[in-house]
Write an enzyme that holds these catalytic residues in place. Structure first.
Site: not given
Length: 301
Positions: A174, A225, A295
């Protein structure tokens, strides 16, 4: 700011809005106003926009379709550049796909799959734009953008355009170099895919879409998320084991469907979400002695 807005309007670079509520431009439907929101209608006009921003010395940031973002209730200082129409070209040449940063990720996966190209099945349910997907190395189902990006055209703050290779983008979980070390806007990406059997590719993509539809709360405004998985553990599993499913602060609630999602039940503020995030972090630390990190990108004043 008045002089900057005047110059942007006179340059005819696309849409220019002042004090634009960012709740209108994020999938979570949360966020105060941007001082200025600009939607350039071409790469050239994006470059002109950056030149004007640099000239006036104001803060800036880019967004795509507003997923994976939590914007402060107080909004964002300076200029927000939104990539969309005019930066969404698509060219397919054999197994090579060249796509604009403003192109929707889900649409791209659908179009490419129908042409019998494999590699983007993982992104069939990921909201957002291609530029944002490169920026954060978006992924799911065991794959991510680092597996398919050959190179990306980046517009940097000094107005220069430069192609960065997959290696130079320094992808990790990520993350890409664009987030901190070399802030920039992904204008275009070249993807290297593989020929496959159309029916097989469509079946995998549909399976992924069905899984997301069954397990994730897309019937509520959300940002995807919220927490990174603290591998080998999974954030959603830790939150569920802490009996936090359904826990809410104001209008923000941990989804009953998937514990790593926070949903806006109708009137949530960024403060509600931040307080809920803080509560989850504290609970997980106390219960499992594990630090979890967001995230979702938290931006604004």
């Amino acid at each position: 700011m008045e002089a900057l807005v005047k110059e942007l309007v006179e340059a005819n670079i696309g849409k220019v809005r002042e004090n634009e509520p960012l709740a209108k431009h994020t999938t979570m439907k949360i966020g105060g106003p941007a001082d200025v929101l600009v939607e350039p209608d071409s790469v050239d006009h994006l470059k002109v926009t950056m030149d004007i921003i640099k000239k006036h010395g104001v803060k800036w940031r880019a967004i795509g379709r507003g997923s994976n973002l939590l914007v402060s209730d107080k909004g964002i200082e300076g200029v927000v550049i939104k990539l969309g129409a005019g930066l969404d070209d698509l060219t397919v040449d054999g197994e090579t796909v060249t796509v604009g940063g403003g192109y929707p990720s889900i649409k791209l996966a659908t179009v490419i799959t129908k042409q019998g190209l494999s590699g983007l099945e993982f992104s069939s349910g990921i909201p957002g734009s291609v530029g944002g997907a490169v920026y954060m190395n978006a992924g799911a189902h065991g794959s991510d953008m680092s597996h398919v990006v050959e190179k990306a055209l980046i517009l940097f703050e000094d107005g220069t355009l430069e192609w960065l290779t997959n290696e130079e983008l320094q992808f990790s979980y990520r993350h890409s170099i664009l987030q901190k070390d070399r802030p920039g806007v992904c204008v275009e990406a070249v993807l290297r895919l593989k020929k496959g059997t159309k029916d097989d590719i469509v079946a995998v993509m549909q399976k992924n879409k069905d899984y997301r539809r069954e397990t994730q709360p897309w019937n509520f405004p959300c940002a995807g998320s919220i927490f990174r998985n603290p591998l080998p553990n999974y954030a959603g599993d830790l939150i569920e084991k802490s009996n936090l499913k359904g826990f809410s602060v104001g209008g923000a609630q941990i989804s009953e469907q998937h514990a790593n999602f926070i949903v806006n039940t109708g009137d949530a503020t960024a403060s509600d979400v931040l307080n809920l995030i803080a509560h989850v972090k504290k609970t997980i630390k106390e219960k499992f002695d594990i630090d979890i990190h967001t995230e979702v990108e938290i931006i604004g004043r």
